[in-house]
Design an enzyme around this catalytic site. Structure first.
Site, mmCIF file in Angstrom:
data_model
loop_
_atom_site.group_PDB
_atom_site.id
_atom_site.type_symbol
_atom_site.label_atom_id
_atom_site.label_comp_id
_atom_site.label_asym_id
_atom_site.label_seq_id
_atom_site.Cartn_x
_atom_site.Cartn_y
_atom_site.Cartn_z
ATOM 1 N N HIS A 371 0.839 -1.200 0.000
ATOM 2 C CA HIS A 371 0.000 0.000 0.000
ATOM 3 C C HIS A 371 0.875 1.252 0.000
ATOM 4 O O HIS A 371 1.854 1.340 0.749
ATOM 5 C CB HIS A 371 -0.917 0.007 1.226
ATOM 6 C CG HIS A 371 -2.110 -0.887 1.070
ATOM 7 N ND1 HIS A 371 -3.351 -0.426 0.758
ATOM 8 C CD2 HIS A 371 -2.232 -2.240 1.158
ATOM 9 C CE1 HIS A 371 -4.202 -1.442 0.675
ATOM 10 N NE2 HIS A 371 -3.534 -2.555 0.913
ATOM 11 N N PRO A 372 0.534 2.240 -0.801
ATOM 12 C CA PRO A 372 1.299 3.488 -0.833
ATOM 13 C C PRO A 372 0.955 4.366 0.368
ATOM 14 O O PRO A 372 -0.112 4.223 0.981
ATOM 15 C CB PRO A 372 0.833 4.141 -2.130
ATOM 16 C CG PRO A 372 -0.592 3.684 -2.264
ATOM 17 C CD PRO A 372 -0.613 2.273 -1.740
ATOM 18 N N SER A 388 -6.219 3.366 -6.026
ATOM 19 C CA SER A 388 -5.664 4.253 -4.990
ATOM 20 C C SER A 388 -5.826 5.718 -5.366
ATOM 21 O O SER A 388 -6.096 6.572 -4.509
ATOM 22 C CB SER A 388 -4.181 3.929 -4.762
ATOM 23 O OG SER A 388 -4.036 2.674 -4.138
ATOM 24 N N GLU A 391 -9.404 6.669 -4.606
ATOM 25 C CA GLU A 391 -9.673 6.647 -3.167
ATOM 26 C C GLU A 391 -9.073 7.859 -2.467
ATOM 27 O O GLU A 391 -9.720 8.498 -1.622
ATOM 28 C CB GLU A 391 -9.114 5.351 -2.573
ATOM 29 C CG GLU A 391 -9.924 4.121 -2.993
ATOM 30 C CD GLU A 391 -9.150 2.816 -2.907
ATOM 31 O OE1 GLU A 391 -9.714 1.769 -3.235
ATOM 32 O OE2 GLU A 391 -7.950 2.860 -2.513
ATOM 33 N N GLN A 392 -7.837 8.194 -2.826
ATOM 34 C CA GLN A 392 -7.214 9.353 -2.178
ATOM 35 C C GLN A 392 -7.872 10.651 -2.628
ATOM 36 O O GLN A 392 -8.040 11.587 -1.833
ATOM 37 C CB GLN A 392 -5.709 9.358 -2.473
ATOM 38 C CG GLN A 392 -4.979 8.164 -1.864
ATOM 39 C CD GLN A 392 -3.500 8.413 -1.646
ATOM 40 O OE1 GLN A 392 -3.059 9.564 -1.483
ATOM 41 N NE2 GLN A 392 -2.718 7.336 -1.611
ATOM 42 N N PHE A 423 1.076 3.388 7.022
ATOM 43 C CA PHE A 423 -0.228 3.622 7.633
ATOM 44 C C PHE A 423 -1.315 3.319 6.596
ATOM 45 O O PHE A 423 -1.268 3.799 5.462
ATOM 46 C CB PHE A 423 -0.351 5.073 8.090
ATOM 47 C CG PHE A 423 -1.717 5.422 8.591
ATOM 48 C CD1 PHE A 423 -2.131 5.040 9.858
ATOM 49 C CD2 PHE A 423 -2.612 6.130 7.788
ATOM 50 C CE1 PHE A 423 -3.399 5.348 10.320
ATOM 51 C CE2 PHE A 423 -3.881 6.439 8.238
ATOM 52 C CZ PHE A 423 -4.275 6.052 9.514
ATOM 53 N N ALA A 426 -9.017 3.031 5.199
ATOM 54 C CA ALA A 426 -9.938 3.139 4.066
ATOM 55 C C ALA A 426 -10.264 4.613 3.867
ATOM 56 O O ALA A 426 -11.129 5.176 4.551
ATOM 57 C CB ALA A 426 -11.202 2.324 4.331
#
Length: 471
Positions: A371-372, A388, A391-392, A423, A426
């Site tokens: 995960h980034p 991703s 989501e971000q 870290f 969701a």
């Protein structure tokens, strides 16, 4: 690779509103099984007498012999029971669907004429009232075709519905392949009609009933007095009616037999139930064909993505990135047991999560490290996966100031230095301020607690990603 054919999911927690005509709160559908003259009997070319659904306790089939008592019990259904039930239904002006065994109908011209005069639907109940479970596929298909042909000759039109009853594992498949039926009823799996995909055909299934059915008057099967049957029907009606008032209308099917409920000591249960149901507003009494055509018009079949039917390359293309850096999870999921329940987001998520949870700690840690960082360097360089990136962005992390990026960078570095993995949260469940607060709070936890929490968040991210891909 295991594919599980039974559908244990169905409509799930949100069944569709059937939108019954007149905004009815319940649909009530009566089936009258007409089998008399189609049962096992040497006169019908069978090798033994009938032993099923009669008044005779512990009845046995007699190989090579006629059974006078059994034949006369069935005769009663045609000679007396049918007419008693016919009078009741016509007096109450309630429509009926007949499940008619084709050879039985052929031997009862007066009864068929009465059915037609009352505008009852006559569906096909097979060629003969016999067991089909051990019948060869080709033999069952030929019997089905012969039943349709005879039914058409006797009734004057082909049947729109089919119900074998004493069916085989192939019955539904064969009926679908014939392709001439508007509905099939060899199922007891729901309170509402539903569509079955068979090849490129969508077949409507209208489930039948074995509980709200007078067959339980047969010795040792349940009902003894008419009041027991009447109470059962009223209780079933009341529960479904209340669900309809609450916004989830259903269909109540009631199954009857001329030789069973047609007896005077039982027919009163039907009269009392009809009176009970008619005292309520918003009740739609319908034939089965009426239900079928309403459902087809209101809820036509819709083709949708079914993961359990995909080939492996397509499955991996669609679901390989659900777990970041975890295409092996999708591969193992594909090789496991998939069925209709996994054709939904909740079902496929459960299957993939089982693979993730069964993995050792090292493999799960690899998933975490894939995960980034949130609002990290990969995000600034636009090097994130498409999932991703969305989501971000949804969490507001794609439009940060330089100062905000610096705050995230410091927080991510502190968390990673303490726990040894990035870290994970969701992001779609939070905004940027909430995420920063969570990083600060979780940095101070024990690494074992954080490992467990990070795994929970990975599962939540997968859940949200699957919700985008599946219903």
């Amino acid at each position: 690779m295991i594919r599980y054919p039974r559908d244990l999911h169905g409509y799930g927690s949100a069944p569709p509103d059937p939108c019954w005509p007149g905004n009815a709160r319940i649909a009530v559908q009566f089936v009258l099984n007409y089998e008399e003259g189609g049962e096992r009997c040497l006169l019908h070319g069978d090798d033994a007498s009938e032993a099923f659904l009669s008044e005779i306790p512990a009845a046995q089939s007699w190989p090579g012999e006629r059974h006078w008592n059994m034949e006369s019990v069935y005769d009663y259904g045609a000679r007396a029971g049918f007419w008693r039930l016919h009078r009741l239904f016509t007096e109450f002006d309630v429509p009926v669907t007949v499940f008619g065994v084709a050879t039985a109908l052929a031997r009862s011209p007066a009864q068929v004429a009465a059915m037609r005069d009352a505008h009852w639907e006559i569906a096909c109940h097979g060629l003969k009232w016999i067991e089909h479970r051990s019948m060869a596929r080709e033999a069952e298909l030929q019997a089905m075709e012969a039943a349709v042909a005879l039914h058409t000759q006797v009734v004057g039109e082909p049947p729109a519905g089919w119900y074998t009853g004493r069916c085989s594992m192939r019955t539904i498949e064969l009926a679908c392949e014939l392709g001439s039926f508007e509905y099939l009823s060899d199922s007891y799996d729901d309170d509402l009609p539903h569509w079955l995909e068979h090849g490129d055909r969508h077949q409507l299934i209208i489930p039948y009933t074995l509980d709200a059915n007078d067959m339980r008057f047969a010795p040792g099967s349940g009902f003894v007095t008419s009041s027991q049957f009447g109470d059962y029907l009223c209780d079933a009606f009341d529960v479904l009616y209340a669900e309809g008032v609450s916004g989830a209308p259903k269909l109540l099917s009631v199954g009857l037999h001329c030789r069973l409920l047609g007896r005077p000591g039982r027919a009163g249960a039907l009269a009392r139930f009809l009176d009970h149901a008619r005292r309520h507003e918003g009740v739609w009494f319908a034939r089965r064909i009426d239900v079928a055509r309403h459902w087809a018009a209101t809820h036509p079949p819709v083709s949708r993505l079914r993961p359990s039917r995909l080939e492996k390359p397509e499955f991996l293309e669609l679901f390989g990135a659900v777990f970041e850096g975890g295409s092996w999870i999708a591969e193992q999921t594909f090789e496991g047991e998939l069925g209709p329940a996994q054709d939904t987001a909740i079902g496929l998520h459960a299957a993939m999560v089982r693979v993730f949870r069964a993995a050792n700690a090292s493999d799960r840690r690899d998933i975490l490290n894939a995960h980034p960082d949130l609002a990290g360097q990969l995000a600034r360089r636009r090097m994130l996966s498409s999932d991703s990136t969305r989501e971000q962005a949804d969490a507001g992390l794609a439009a940060l100031t330089d100062e905000e990026f610096a705050r995230f960078e410091r927080a991510n570095a502190s968390y990673r230095e303490r726990h040894g993995f990035p870290f994970i949260i969701a992001a779609r469940d939070h905004d940027k301020d909430g995420i920063l607060a969570a990083i600060a709070e979780r940095t101070n936890r024990t690494t074992s607690d954080e490992f467990a929490e990070a795994c929970v968040q990975v599962e939540r991210i997968a859940e949200l990603r699957l919700a985008e891909r599946l219903p």
